[in-house]
Design a protein around this motif. Structure first.
Motif, mmCIF file in Angstrom:
data_model
loop_
_atom_site.group_PDB
_atom_site.id
_atom_site.type_symbol
_atom_site.label_atom_id
_atom_site.label_comp_id
_atom_site.label_asym_id
_atom_site.label_seq_id
_atom_site.Cartn_x
_atom_site.Cartn_y
_atom_site.Cartn_z
ATOM 1 N N THR A 1 -15.814 7.986 2.531
ATOM 2 C CA THR A 1 -16.436 8.067 1.206
ATOM 3 C C THR A 1 -15.609 7.358 0.134
ATOM 4 O OG1 THR A 1 -15.346 10.170 0.658
ATOM 5 C CG2 THR A 1 -17.467 10.278 1.803
ATOM 6 N N LYS A 2 -14.339 7.100 0.440
ATOM 7 C CA LYS A 2 -13.476 6.439 -0.541
ATOM 8 C C LYS A 2 -12.386 5.682 0.203
ATOM 9 C CE LYS A 2 -11.420 7.510 -5.063
ATOM 10 N NZ LYS A 2 -12.576 6.941 -5.805
ATOM 11 N N GLU A 3 -12.110 4.450 -0.220
ATOM 12 C CA GLU A 3 -11.065 3.639 0.401
ATOM 13 C C GLU A 3 -10.002 3.322 -0.640
ATOM 14 O OE1 GLU A 3 -12.939 0.272 2.242
ATOM 15 O OE2 GLU A 3 -13.798 1.511 3.823
ATOM 16 N N ILE A 4 -8.737 3.567 -0.284
ATOM 17 C CA ILE A 4 -7.653 3.446 -1.253
ATOM 18 C C ILE A 4 -6.525 2.594 -0.678
ATOM 19 C CG2 ILE A 4 -5.861 4.706 -2.517
ATOM 20 C CD1 ILE A 4 -7.779 7.016 -2.798
ATOM 21 N N SER A 5 -5.976 1.735 -1.529
ATOM 22 C CA SER A 5 -4.800 0.931 -1.225
ATOM 23 C C SER A 5 -3.680 1.337 -2.178
ATOM 24 C CB SER A 5 -5.121 -0.559 -1.417
ATOM 25 O OG SER A 5 -3.946 -1.343 -1.459
ATOM 26 N N ILE A 6 -2.435 1.179 -1.758
ATOM 27 C CA ILE A 6 -1.333 1.451 -2.693
ATOM 28 C C ILE A 6 -0.698 0.149 -3.187
ATOM 29 C CG2 ILE A 6 -0.868 3.734 -1.751
ATOM 30 C CD1 ILE A 6 1.680 2.506 -0.452
ATOM 31 N N GLY A 7 -1.301 -0.988 -2.860
ATOM 32 C CA GLY A 7 -0.767 -2.249 -3.363
ATOM 33 C C GLY A 7 -1.184 -3.428 -2.518
ATOM 34 N N SER A 8 -0.926 -4.607 -3.036
ATOM 35 C CA SER A 8 -1.353 -5.834 -2.373
ATOM 36 C C SER A 8 -0.304 -6.308 -1.371
ATOM 37 C CB SER A 8 -1.634 -6.922 -3.416
ATOM 38 O OG SER A 8 -2.637 -6.512 -4.307
ATOM 39 N N TYR A 9 -0.114 -5.505 -0.360
ATOM 40 C CA TYR A 9 0.802 -5.831 0.737
ATOM 41 C C TYR A 9 0.371 -5.024 1.948
ATOM 42 C CZ TYR A 9 2.807 -1.607 -1.305
ATOM 43 O OH TYR A 9 2.970 -0.365 -1.837
ATOM 44 N N VAL A 10 0.902 -5.360 3.112
ATOM 45 C CA VAL A 10 0.486 -4.702 4.348
ATOM 46 C C VAL A 10 1.647 -3.900 4.922
ATOM 47 C CG1 VAL A 10 -0.378 -5.062 6.687
ATOM 48 C CG2 VAL A 10 -1.197 -6.519 4.829
ATOM 49 N N LEU A 11 1.375 -2.655 5.289
ATOM 50 C CA LEU A 11 2.332 -1.795 5.974
ATOM 51 C C LEU A 11 1.977 -1.738 7.451
ATOM 52 C CD1 LEU A 11 2.378 1.141 3.389
ATOM 53 C CD2 LEU A 11 4.116 -0.625 3.678
ATOM 54 N N SER A 12 2.863 -1.169 8.250
ATOM 55 C CA SER A 12 2.601 -1.057 9.685
ATOM 56 C C SER A 12 1.469 -0.080 9.981
ATOM 57 C CB SER A 12 3.877 -0.613 10.418
ATOM 58 O OG SER A 12 4.904 -1.577 10.247
ATOM 59 N N GLY A 13 1.218 0.819 9.069
ATOM 60 C CA GLY A 13 0.136 1.784 9.226
ATOM 61 C C GLY A 13 -0.119 2.479 7.908
ATOM 62 N N GLY A 14 -1.118 3.339 7.888
ATOM 63 C CA GLY A 14 -1.493 4.005 6.645
ATOM 64 C C GLY A 14 -0.716 5.265 6.338
ATOM 65 N N GLU A 15 0.229 5.641 7.203
ATOM 66 C CA GLU A 15 0.931 6.914 7.028
ATOM 67 C C GLU A 15 1.746 6.984 5.740
ATOM 68 O OE1 GLU A 15 -0.457 6.619 11.043
ATOM 69 O OE2 GLU A 15 0.815 5.228 9.905
ATOM 70 N N LEU A 16 2.555 5.968 5.482
ATOM 71 C CA LEU A 16 3.373 5.988 4.271
ATOM 72 C C LEU A 16 2.491 5.933 3.021
ATOM 73 C CD1 LEU A 16 6.294 3.614 5.335
ATOM 74 C CD2 LEU A 16 6.217 6.108 5.394
ATOM 75 N N ALA A 17 1.409 5.181 3.105
ATOM 76 C CA ALA A 17 0.466 5.122 1.983
ATOM 77 C C ALA A 17 -0.175 6.483 1.750
ATOM 78 C CB ALA A 17 -0.601 4.060 2.250
ATOM 79 N N ALA A 18 -0.513 7.184 2.828
ATOM 80 C CA ALA A 18 -1.104 8.514 2.706
ATOM 81 C C ALA A 18 -0.125 9.485 2.061
ATOM 82 C CB ALA A 18 -1.527 9.027 4.088
ATOM 83 N N ALA A 19 1.158 9.379 2.427
ATOM 84 C CA ALA A 19 2.172 10.245 1.830
ATOM 85 C C ALA A 19 2.276 10.001 0.333
ATOM 86 C CB ALA A 19 3.521 10.022 2.510
#
Length: 226
Positions: free
Chosen positions: A127-145
């Motif tokens: 229902t909602k898609e969120i990014s924490i910035g214009s770069y790529v991480l190895s996975g979404g875990e750190l972004a979720a934290a």
């Protein structure tokens, strides 16, 4: 608020929620954070949750079946205000989004990995898609934290001083003003006299002026300037 996080790397997510403000929020019963291993819902012998992408190309894709099983199970147990997918092409997280989500009930967060998730997951469930910035991480875990921390700290009762969150950077599209504590002088550098004056009206005016000045210097985009 209850937050369920879906991941293939549950151990990566444990420590951020076991210390400091996140720990206290859970101990106070103000939030529940549950981490689910997507591999537990795989029917493969080796608990695989990814496969080659159709059409060829580098990188594996997270399969829809185990994700769907987990999401369906959680949805059968409670309602969710949002099912969020952490992805570089999502809406960029800002204080407004954090404020909005802090008013919700239950949240579910899916952490992408590898090349991402099968697009049908996004179509059917997200229902909602969120990014924490214009770069790529190895996975979404750190972004979720990062997302969880930004939301949970806003819940009433989480911070010792409930007005603290209201004066954070970005709440009024301004950066926070400089802050000082004891000693009043260090190696010739003095705390501004106004902060020692006890005149709270002048102190508030000073802080507003400094917040505007700092924002204009460092983040003029927040003021609609280039």
């Amino acid at each position: 608020m209850r937050i369920d996080i879906l991941t293939v790397l549950p151990d990566l997510l444990k420590s951020p929620f076991e210390v400091s403000i996140m720990k206290r929020a859970q101990e106070k019963g103000l939030t529940e954070i549950h981490i689910h291993n997507i591999r537990d819902y795989s029917t493969h012998k080796n608990k695989n949750v990814d496969d080659y992408q159709y059409g060829g190309g580098a990188g594996m894709v997270m399969s829809i079946e185990p994700i769907a099983r987990l999401i369906d199970k959680l949805k059968s147990e409670r309602d969710y205000s949002e099912i969020i997918y952490m992805t570089p092409d999502g809406e960029v997280l800002d204080q407004g989004i954090a404020n909005e989500l802090s008013l919700k009930g239950n949240l579910m967060i899916l952490c992408g990995h590898y090349k991402g998730v099968d697009e049908r997951v996004r179509i059917k469930y997200i229902t909602k898609e969120i990014s924490i910035g214009s770069y790529v991480l190895s996975g979404g875990e750190l972004a979720a934290a990062v997302l969880v921390d930004s939301v949970v700290r806003l819940l009433p009762g989480v911070l010792n001083d409930e007005t603290s969150a209201l004066t954070d950077s970005f709440q009024d599209n301004l950066l926070s003003p400089p802050v000082f504590t004891r000693p009043p002088e260090f190696e010739g550098m003095k705390v501004p006299d106004v902060l020692l004056s006890g005149d709270f009206k002048k102190i508030e005016e000073y802080r507003e002026q400094e917040a505007y000045r700092r924002t204009k210097e460092r983040r003029p985009d927040l003021l609609g300037e280039e």
